[in-house]
Design an enzyme around this catalytic site. Structure first.
Site, mmCIF file in Angstrom:
data_model
loop_
_atom_site.group_PDB
_atom_site.id
_atom_site.type_symbol
_atom_site.label_atom_id
_atom_site.label_comp_id
_atom_site.label_asym_id
_atom_site.label_seq_id
_atom_site.Cartn_x
_atom_site.Cartn_y
_atom_site.Cartn_z
ATOM 1 N N GLY A 29 2.856 8.413 0.655
ATOM 2 C CA GLY A 29 3.247 7.624 -0.511
ATOM 3 C C GLY A 29 2.127 6.731 -0.995
ATOM 4 N N ASN A 30 2.453 5.834 -1.913
ATOM 5 C CA ASN A 30 1.461 4.873 -2.396
ATOM 6 C C ASN A 30 2.133 3.558 -2.764
ATOM 7 O OD1 ASN A 30 2.096 4.825 -5.371
ATOM 8 N ND2 ASN A 30 1.692 7.014 -5.116
ATOM 9 N N ARG A 31 1.324 2.584 -3.173
ATOM 10 C CA ARG A 31 1.802 1.207 -3.312
ATOM 11 C C ARG A 31 2.294 0.857 -4.706
ATOM 12 N NH1 ARG A 31 -2.851 -2.433 -1.672
ATOM 13 N NH2 ARG A 31 -1.314 -4.041 -2.090
#
Ligand code: C5P
Length: 225
Positions: A29-31
């Protein structure tokens, strides 16, 4: 009276991050928080638009009464955005789409075995949704992308963004320098607007709501409102 320059217009917005599954319980995933995208949705609605939001993983709270099409992976986001954009006047890719996904998704949880070396995860490139939206867009549709860049030895953040604007061909690319400020999850943003030739056509700074209003004002200009 409140100006409603987008009354009768449809706006499709993607936001949040994608989750690329590894096995039944894990993902890459990412932020991305979704805050800038929700600010865009709220601004578009205030300007009278019929708004469809395609949301990946989010931390921010959606504006009240805003329906969301929820997606996980980039492949799912592509499908939902192509559908939402087909009859939209404006399509905005504010999502942080993973560039790569695992080649295969394990049917079972990846196990740790003592004495055995760690697994290697093989990745494959995801489709570029923005490029596809540009490709499919009709002459009266406006397609907008975002680019968070950092400078490195091969060029400044702005130089990278100009190259990306020329590569992607969106009507507007909203660039922010992520090294210059803490953008992810923060309340403020500072951006430069680039056209498809990479030229600077505007700028905005302030809250994510201020930036959203400026992006939608630019969309109205492009629509010829
Ligand atoms: O990640 P990148 O800087 O290339 O993102 C630039 C723009 O392209 C963003 O608007 C993002 O939503 C979009 N994008 C996309 N599909 C991808 C990667 C990025 O639509 N696979």
């Amino acid at each position: 009276t409140v100006a409603r320059p987008l009354a009768g217009r449809k706006v499709a917005i993607s936001l949040g991050g994608t989750r690329e599954p590894l096995d039944p319980v894990r993902f890459l995933g990412n932020r991305s928080s979704g805050r800038q995208g929700f600010a865009l949705a709220a601004a578009a609605r205030r300007m009278g638009a019929d708004v469809t939001v395609v949301a990946g993983s989010i931390e921010a709270h959606p504006p009240r009464g805003l329906p969301l099409v929820r997606v996980g992976s980039a492949v799912e986001m592509r499908e939902a955005m192509l559908a939402a954009s087909a009859d939209a006047d404006v399509a905005i890719m504010a999502a942080a789409v993973a560039d790569f996904r695992p080649v295969s998704v394990g049917a079972h949880k990846i196990k740790k075995t003592d004495g055995v070396s760690a697994p290697t995860i093989e990745l494959v490139q995801n489709p570029d949704i923005l490029a596809e939206l540009v490709e499919l867009s009709g002459p009266s549709q406006v397609v907008i992308g975002f680019a968070a860049e950092t400078g490195d030895a091969s060029g400044s953040a702005l130089e990278h963004a100009r190259a990306k604007a020329r590569r992607k061909g969106a009507d507007l690319l909203v660039f922010n320098d992520v090294a210059a400020a803490e953008v992810f999850g923060s309340g403020d943003n500072s951006v430069v607007f680039l056209d498809r030739d990479g030229g600077t056509v505007g700028a905005a700074a302030g809250s994510k709501a201020d930036v959203a209003a400026a992006v939608l004002a630019a969309a109205c200009d492009l629509l010829g409102e």
